[in-house]
Design an enzyme around this catalytic site. Structure first.
Site, PDB file in Angstrom:
ATOM      1  N   ASP A 104     -16.274 -75.376  56.754  1.00  0.00           N
ATOM      2  CA  ASP A 104     -16.263 -75.889  55.387  1.00  0.00           C
ATOM      3  C   ASP A 104     -17.638 -76.465  55.023  1.00  0.00           C
ATOM      4  O   ASP A 104     -18.638 -75.785  55.169  1.00  0.00           O
ATOM      5  CB  ASP A 104     -15.122 -76.917  55.279  1.00  0.00           C
ATOM      6  CG  ASP A 104     -14.839 -77.379  53.865  1.00  0.00           C
ATOM      7  OD1 ASP A 104     -14.292 -76.585  53.085  1.00  0.00           O
ATOM      8  OD2 ASP A 104     -15.181 -78.539  53.539  1.00  0.00           O
ATOM      9  N   ARG A 105     -17.709 -77.716  54.530  1.00  0.00           N
ATOM     10  CA  ARG A 105     -18.995 -78.280  54.128  1.00  0.00           C
ATOM     11  C   ARG A 105     -19.960 -78.342  55.308  1.00  0.00           C
ATOM     12  O   ARG A 105     -21.175 -78.166  55.151  1.00  0.00           O
ATOM     13  CB  ARG A 105     -18.824 -79.683  53.537  1.00  0.00           C
ATOM     14  CG  ARG A 105     -17.825 -79.822  52.432  1.00  0.00           C
ATOM     15  CD  ARG A 105     -18.024 -78.846  51.297  1.00  0.00           C
ATOM     16  NE  ARG A 105     -19.195 -79.145  50.489  1.00  0.00           N
ATOM     17  CZ  ARG A 105     -19.558 -78.426  49.413  1.00  0.00           C
ATOM     18  NH1 ARG A 105     -18.843 -77.370  49.054  1.00  0.00           N
ATOM     19  NH2 ARG A 105     -20.629 -78.746  48.721  1.00  0.00           N
ATOM     20  N   ARG A 108     -21.835 -75.271  55.574  1.00  0.00           N
ATOM     21  CA  ARG A 108     -22.930 -75.164  54.598  1.00  0.00           C
ATOM     22  C   ARG A 108     -24.155 -75.929  55.096  1.00  0.00           C
ATOM     23  O   ARG A 108     -25.291 -75.484  54.918  1.00  0.00           O
ATOM     24  CB  ARG A 108     -22.453 -75.649  53.233  1.00  0.00           C
ATOM     25  CG  ARG A 108     -21.250 -74.864  52.755  1.00  0.00           C
ATOM     26  CD  ARG A 108     -20.811 -75.120  51.332  1.00  0.00           C
ATOM     27  NE  ARG A 108     -19.545 -74.419  51.135  1.00  0.00           N
ATOM     28  CZ  ARG A 108     -19.415 -73.090  51.010  1.00  0.00           C
ATOM     29  NH1 ARG A 108     -20.497 -72.333  50.993  1.00  0.00           N
ATOM     30  NH2 ARG A 108     -18.221 -72.531  50.868  1.00  0.00           N
ATOM     31  N   HIS A 149     -11.873 -77.773  42.584  1.00  0.00           N
ATOM     32  CA  HIS A 149     -12.443 -79.053  43.024  1.00  0.00           C
ATOM     33  C   HIS A 149     -13.960 -78.998  43.105  1.00  0.00           C
ATOM     34  O   HIS A 149     -14.624 -80.039  42.994  1.00  0.00           O
ATOM     35  CB  HIS A 149     -11.853 -79.456  44.387  1.00  0.00           C
ATOM     36  CG  HIS A 149     -12.136 -78.498  45.489  1.00  0.00           C
ATOM     37  ND1 HIS A 149     -11.471 -77.304  45.647  1.00  0.00           N
ATOM     38  CD2 HIS A 149     -13.038 -78.567  46.514  1.00  0.00           C
ATOM     39  CE1 HIS A 149     -11.931 -76.679  46.710  1.00  0.00           C
ATOM     40  NE2 HIS A 149     -12.891 -77.416  47.251  1.00  0.00           N
ATOM     41  N   TRP A 150     -14.551 -77.812  43.292  1.00  0.00           N
ATOM     42  CA  TRP A 150     -16.011 -77.718  43.310  1.00  0.00           C
ATOM     43  C   TRP A 150     -16.596 -78.231  42.000  1.00  0.00           C
ATOM     44  O   TRP A 150     -17.635 -78.871  41.989  1.00  0.00           O
ATOM     45  CB  TRP A 150     -16.438 -76.259  43.511  1.00  0.00           C
ATOM     46  CG  TRP A 150     -16.429 -75.799  44.933  1.00  0.00           C
ATOM     47  CD1 TRP A 150     -15.512 -76.073  45.901  1.00  0.00           C
ATOM     48  CD2 TRP A 150     -17.403 -74.949  45.539  1.00  0.00           C
ATOM     49  NE1 TRP A 150     -15.849 -75.451  47.067  1.00  0.00           N
ATOM     50  CE2 TRP A 150     -16.988 -74.747  46.883  1.00  0.00           C
ATOM     51  CE3 TRP A 150     -18.557 -74.333  45.081  1.00  0.00           C
ATOM     52  CZ2 TRP A 150     -17.717 -73.953  47.762  1.00  0.00           C
ATOM     53  CZ3 TRP A 150     -19.277 -73.537  45.958  1.00  0.00           C
ATOM     54  CH2 TRP A 150     -18.870 -73.349  47.281  1.00  0.00           C
ATOM     55  N   TYR A 211     -20.878 -82.569  46.579  1.00  0.00           N
ATOM     56  CA  TYR A 211     -20.573 -81.471  45.659  1.00  0.00           C
ATOM     57  C   TYR A 211     -21.540 -81.421  44.484  1.00  0.00           C
ATOM     58  O   TYR A 211     -21.847 -80.335  43.973  1.00  0.00           O
ATOM     59  CB  TYR A 211     -19.125 -81.579  45.181  1.00  0.00           C
ATOM     60  CG  TYR A 211     -18.142 -81.083  46.219  1.00  0.00           C
ATOM     61  CD1 TYR A 211     -17.663 -79.780  46.197  1.00  0.00           C
ATOM     62  CD2 TYR A 211     -17.723 -81.909  47.261  1.00  0.00           C
ATOM     63  CE1 TYR A 211     -16.786 -79.311  47.166  1.00  0.00           C
ATOM     64  CE2 TYR A 211     -16.840 -81.460  48.235  1.00  0.00           C
ATOM     65  CZ  TYR A 211     -16.387 -80.160  48.181  1.00  0.00           C
ATOM     66  OH  TYR A 211     -15.523 -79.702  49.148  1.00  0.00           O
ATOM     67  N   HIS A 273      -6.878 -72.694  55.560  1.00  0.00           N
ATOM     68  CA  HIS A 273      -8.265 -73.153  55.539  1.00  0.00           C
ATOM     69  C   HIS A 273      -8.664 -73.910  56.796  1.00  0.00           C
ATOM     70  O   HIS A 273      -9.819 -73.847  57.224  1.00  0.00           O
ATOM     71  CB  HIS A 273      -8.462 -74.047  54.305  1.00  0.00           C
ATOM     72  CG  HIS A 273      -9.822 -74.629  54.178  1.00  0.00           C
ATOM     73  ND1 HIS A 273     -10.960 -73.855  54.063  1.00  0.00           N
ATOM     74  CD2 HIS A 273     -10.246 -75.926  54.138  1.00  0.00           C
ATOM     75  CE1 HIS A 273     -12.023 -74.653  53.963  1.00  0.00           C
ATOM     76  NE2 HIS A 273     -11.614 -75.908  54.013  1.00  0.00           N
TER      77      HIS A 273
END
Length: 296
Positions: A104-105, A108, A149-150, A211, A273
């Site tokens: 997930d994050r 990134r 949600h992004w 975000y 997820h």
């Protein structure tokens, strides 16, 4: 959870980071996603620690790690800044080169780390993502509805924070239910850690800044890398949840090959997820065939 691991706070170039570490062997960094902490690795890390020196930190802003304040440019939560934390942390532990598994994050952050510090990242496994820039440049109604949600969390401070802080636990349950799940889905100790972190001052603001950075400064960095022809150099394993959206919206391996010069392999895992918590056995099997057991 994490039997045999040390829990500690460490400084990484001025940023305080909470982490657990354990095991022996080549260094392996595990990075969590939102709205979680390093506790998401509780079923995976102990097994990996039989063969690797496993380091599981809380990203800046998350868990019990330091939380820089909200800023107009969101630079403190750029993936470049968060990735630099991790390189500094591993260097402080004596590891100049290491493998990374990230969700997930955190994935990134790991992607940016592989671009900015190719000398540090030996191998990279990403879970349930394609590059941020690809998401935004191919966004359509399905993406906007599925990952709403992004766009909501990226709204100006303090709009999303005010709503989340009215009932943090209710927001957590809603936010983590991309695929339907009850409150027993997460291990009780892991869930307690996630919620304790969300109640800590500054965490919710940090999540929103993460975000906001994704829609602003991260895209500046990503586009500059693309223009300069900078791609992931190391072998990359891309995993995604078969019950999720990433494999529905994209051909993930095809997408990642546009962003990587090294070999790209991977495939779906029979989960939603939260791969490492829902299907840890499949995740471990995939990693067993990918991670190097030799010092890189």
């Amino acid at each position: 959870m994490f039997e045999g691991f040390i829990e500690e706070m460490r400084d990484a170039d001025g940023q305080a980071l909470r982490l657990r570490r354990g095991g022996k062997g080549p260094p392996l960094l595990l990075l969590h996603g939102n709205p979680q902490t390093h506790a998401m690795w509780h079923q995976v890390a102990p097994v990996l620690a039989e063969r690797f020196t496993v380091v599981c930190p809380d990203l800046r802003g998350y868990g019990l790690s330091g939380k820089p304040p909200v800023s107009a440019d969101h630079a403190a939560y750029s993936k470049r800044a968060m990735a630099a934390d991790m390189v500094a942390l591993m260097r402080g532990l004596g590891f100049d080169r290491f493998q990374v598994v990230a969700h997930d994050r955190g994935a990134r952050v790991a992607h940016r780390m592989a671009l900015d510090s190719p000398q540090a990242v030996e191998r990279l496994c990403t879970m349930d993502i394609v590059p941020t820039m690809h998401h935004f440049e191919h966004a359509d109604m399905d993406f906007a509805l599925g990952y709403y949600h992004w766009f909501w969390l990226a709204q100006p401070h303090p709009k999303p924070e005010r709503l989340i802080l009215r009932d943090v636990e209710d927001w957590f349950d809603m936010h983590t239910s991309r695929e339907p799940k009850d409150k027993g889905f997460f291990h009780p100790e892991a869930r307690a850690d996630y919620l304790a972190a969300l109640h800590a001052p500054g965490t919710v603001e940090a999540i929103c800044e993460d975000y906001r950075a994704a829609t602003t400064i991260d895209l500046v960095h990503d586009r500059a890398s693309r223009e300069a022809g900078v791609k992931v150099q190391c072998p990359l394993l891309a995993l995604w949840g078969a019950k999720g959206k990433v494999g529905v919206w994209y051909q993930p391996l095809e997408v990642w090959r546009r962003y990587a010069k090294g070999p790209v392999t991977g495939g779906p895992v029979n989960s939603g997820h939260y791969l490492a918590e829902e299907a840890p056995g499949e995740v471990l099997a995939a990693l067993d065939g990918f991670l190097s057991r030799r010092e890189g």
